[in-house]
Design a protein around this motif. Structure first.
Motif, short mmCIF file in Angstrom:
data_model
loop_
_atom_site.label_atom_id
_atom_site.label_comp_id
_atom_site.label_asym_id
_atom_site.label_seq_id
_atom_site.Cartn_x
_atom_site.Cartn_y
_atom_site.Cartn_z
N UNK A 315 0.84 -1.21 0.00
CA UNK A 315 0.00 0.00 0.00
C UNK A 315 0.87 1.26 0.00
N UNK A 316 1.92 1.21 0.83
CA UNK A 316 2.79 2.37 0.94
C UNK A 316 3.47 2.67 -0.41
N UNK A 317 3.91 1.60 -1.05
CA UNK A 317 4.57 1.77 -2.36
C UNK A 317 3.55 2.35 -3.36
N UNK A 318 2.33 1.80 -3.35
CA UNK A 318 1.31 2.28 -4.29
C UNK A 318 0.94 3.73 -3.98
N UNK A 319 0.83 4.06 -2.68
CA UNK A 319 0.46 5.43 -2.31
C UNK A 319 1.49 6.43 -2.80
N UNK A 320 2.76 6.05 -2.66
CA UNK A 320 3.82 6.97 -3.09
C UNK A 320 3.89 7.04 -4.61
N UNK A 321 3.73 5.91 -5.24
CA UNK A 321 3.87 5.88 -6.70
C UNK A 321 2.71 6.60 -7.40
N UNK A 322 1.48 6.41 -6.87
CA UNK A 322 0.31 7.00 -7.54
C UNK A 322 -0.22 8.25 -6.84
N UNK A 323 0.42 8.68 -5.75
CA UNK A 323 -0.06 9.88 -5.06
C UNK A 323 -1.39 9.66 -4.38
N UNK A 324 -1.59 8.51 -3.73
CA UNK A 324 -2.85 8.21 -3.01
C UNK A 324 -2.68 8.65 -1.56
N UNK A 325 -3.69 9.36 -1.02
CA UNK A 325 -3.47 9.96 0.30
C UNK A 325 -4.12 9.20 1.45
N UNK A 326 -4.85 8.14 1.18
CA UNK A 326 -5.53 7.45 2.28
C UNK A 326 -5.52 5.94 2.01
N UNK A 327 -4.96 5.18 2.94
CA UNK A 327 -4.82 3.73 2.74
C UNK A 327 -6.18 3.04 2.64
N UNK A 328 -7.23 3.68 3.22
CA UNK A 328 -8.55 3.05 3.21
C UNK A 328 -9.15 2.94 1.82
N UNK A 329 -8.64 3.78 0.88
CA UNK A 329 -9.14 3.69 -0.50
C UNK A 329 -8.94 2.29 -1.08
N UNK A 330 -7.89 1.60 -0.63
CA UNK A 330 -7.60 0.27 -1.19
C UNK A 330 -8.66 -0.77 -0.81
N UNK A 331 -9.38 -0.49 0.27
CA UNK A 331 -10.26 -1.53 0.81
C UNK A 331 -11.74 -1.16 0.82
N UNK A 332 -12.10 0.00 0.25
CA UNK A 332 -13.50 0.39 0.30
C UNK A 332 -14.22 0.19 -1.03
N UNK A 333 -13.49 -0.34 -2.02
CA UNK A 333 -14.12 -0.73 -3.30
C UNK A 333 -14.92 0.39 -3.96
N UNK A 335 -15.72 2.41 -6.88
CA UNK A 335 -15.46 2.19 -8.31
C UNK A 335 -14.78 3.41 -8.95
N UNK A 336 -15.07 4.60 -8.41
CA UNK A 336 -14.45 5.82 -8.97
C UNK A 336 -12.95 5.82 -8.73
N UNK A 337 -12.54 5.24 -7.60
CA UNK A 337 -11.10 5.13 -7.30
C UNK A 337 -10.49 4.04 -8.16
N UNK A 338 -11.15 2.89 -8.18
CA UNK A 338 -10.56 1.73 -8.84
C UNK A 338 -10.41 1.90 -10.36
N UNK A 339 -11.41 2.57 -10.99
CA UNK A 339 -11.34 2.68 -12.45
C UNK A 339 -10.20 3.59 -12.92
N UNK A 340 -9.63 4.34 -11.99
CA UNK A 340 -8.49 5.18 -12.39
C UNK A 340 -7.28 4.34 -12.74
N UNK A 341 -7.35 3.05 -12.37
CA UNK A 341 -6.20 2.19 -12.65
C UNK A 341 -6.48 1.24 -13.81
N UNK A 342 -7.54 1.57 -14.62
CA UNK A 342 -7.85 0.74 -15.78
C UNK A 342 -6.71 0.81 -16.76
N UNK A 343 -6.58 -0.28 -17.48
CA UNK A 343 -5.60 -0.28 -18.57
C UNK A 343 -6.21 0.59 -19.68
N UNK A 344 -5.49 1.59 -20.20
CA UNK A 344 -6.09 2.41 -21.24
C UNK A 344 -6.44 1.58 -22.47
N UNK A 345 -7.56 1.95 -23.15
CA UNK A 345 -7.95 1.19 -24.33
C UNK A 345 -6.97 1.41 -25.44
#
Ligand code: PHE
Length: 346
Positions: A315-333, A335-345
């Protein structure tokens, strides 16, 4: 009578030709060829004819009937064909219409980080090892130089299931298990990603469940400089070539010496900002040289073998790499957060 039949033929043909639907055509058929139709009517008058004329008239009546049925048949074919063509034209699918987009899922950011790290370390000759999340106290603590009652156990508040079993507090038990399996022989070069659990209150930087990635290298002549070189490659690949690393002395019961690794802050380039708490450095992971007791307990001769280990929070690595400010984002599902990591078409 002959004239009347010919007249009927002409009348029928013109009605057949002007029929515009199968229904109309059928009406024509019934009205001319049916039992109560005009031809039958005409034939009723046959009785008045002479014996020679009768068969001639009969033949002519049949001929007229045949001509009318043939005309009806060909008209029927014509109308049926037209109906099919009309149906085809009205039901044509416009394949040039743009399709409706299908919503695709995306990889969870933690999965992405773990896969990226696995690729990185597999590229350096590591294999991926896994272990159970419900772990024995022995592997989670004792085999890692943390005997029962050791004060350093407090560093990792634990969820115990029984006296003997707990939810693992880190991925380091996989080290102990892997070395033990090797019966103290031969090199080890593994990376172990997995979920771990601690009795923490959840907030922006703490989660009672999180993900660690552990690395372990054991062989003859493994030195601290090998650890440092490995961590440097990892930091630059993960965070960019311009990042510096530094090792600070630290303490873990299972490594000696122990270090903590920082990377230079990307935001301020080392000058000091709020992200790095004005230090210019960001803490990334714990590491060290495998403690001789840990090697010995797993059956390795610590005079012959040495090793290094490191462990980091995904989580710490992902937070630093993607600029995420709250660890709880990883576990609250969300969809607006998660879709930011979609593979671009593509
Ligand atoms: N297991 C340690 C922790 O969770 C991290 C670590 C792993 C430190 C390996 C040193 C070596 O805190």
């Amino acid at each position: 009578m002959q004239d009347r039949l010919k007249e009927l033929e002409g009348e029928a043909i013109s009605k057949v030709e002007s029929a515009s639907s199968l229904k109309e055509l059928n009406e024509v058929r019934v009205s001319f060829l049916g039992k109560k139709g005009p031809i039958t009517e005409v034939l009723k008058g046959m009785g008045k004819l002479s014996a020679e004329e009768r068969p001639k008239m009969g033949a002519l009546a049949n001929e007229v009937r045949d001509v009318i049925s043939m005309r009806i048949e060909s008209k029927q074919q014509e109308l049926e064909e037209a109906a099919v063509n009309e149906k085809l034209a009205s039901e044509t699918i416009d394949i040039t219409l743009p399709g409706r987009p299908v919503r695709t899922g995306s990889h969870h950011p933690l999965t992405k980080i773990v896969e990226e790290l696995e690729d990185l370390f597999i590229g350096m000759g590591y294999t991926v090892a896994e272990g159970p999340e419900v772990e024995k106290d022995y592997y989670n603590f004792e085999a890692l130089n943390l005997p029962k009652g050791h004060p350093a156990r407090d560093m990792q508040d634990s969820f115990y299931i029984t006296e003997e079993f707990l939810l693992r507090t880190h991925t380091s038990p996989v080290q102990a298990r892997t070395m033990e399996k090797n019966n103290g022989q031969g090199p080890v070069k593994i990376i172990c990603p997995g979920k771990v659990y601690r009795r923490d209150n959840d907030d922006a930087t703490h989660s009672h469940q999180f993900m660690q990635i552990e690395g372990l290298v054991v062989d003859e002549n493994i030195r601290m400089s090998d650890l440092k070189g490995t961590l440097e490659v990892f930091a630059k690949k993960m965070f960019g070539d311009d990042r510096e690393i530094r090792l600070r002395p630290s303490f873990f019961p299972f490594t000696e010496p122990s270090v903590e690794m920082d990377i230079s802050c990307k935001i301020c380039g080392g000058a000091g900002c709020s992200v790095c708490k004005k230090t210019g450095w960001i803490e990334i992971l714990g590491a060290g040289m495998v403690h001789p007791n840990v090697l010995e307990m797993a059956g390795y001769d610590s005079k012959k073998y040495t090793g290094f280990a490191f462990g980091m929070g995904a989580e710490r690595i992902a937070m630093l790499k993607y600029g995420i400010d709250d660890i709880r984002h990883f576990y609250t599902d969300d969809i607006r957060f998660l879709t930011q990591f979609s593979v671009p078409e593509e």
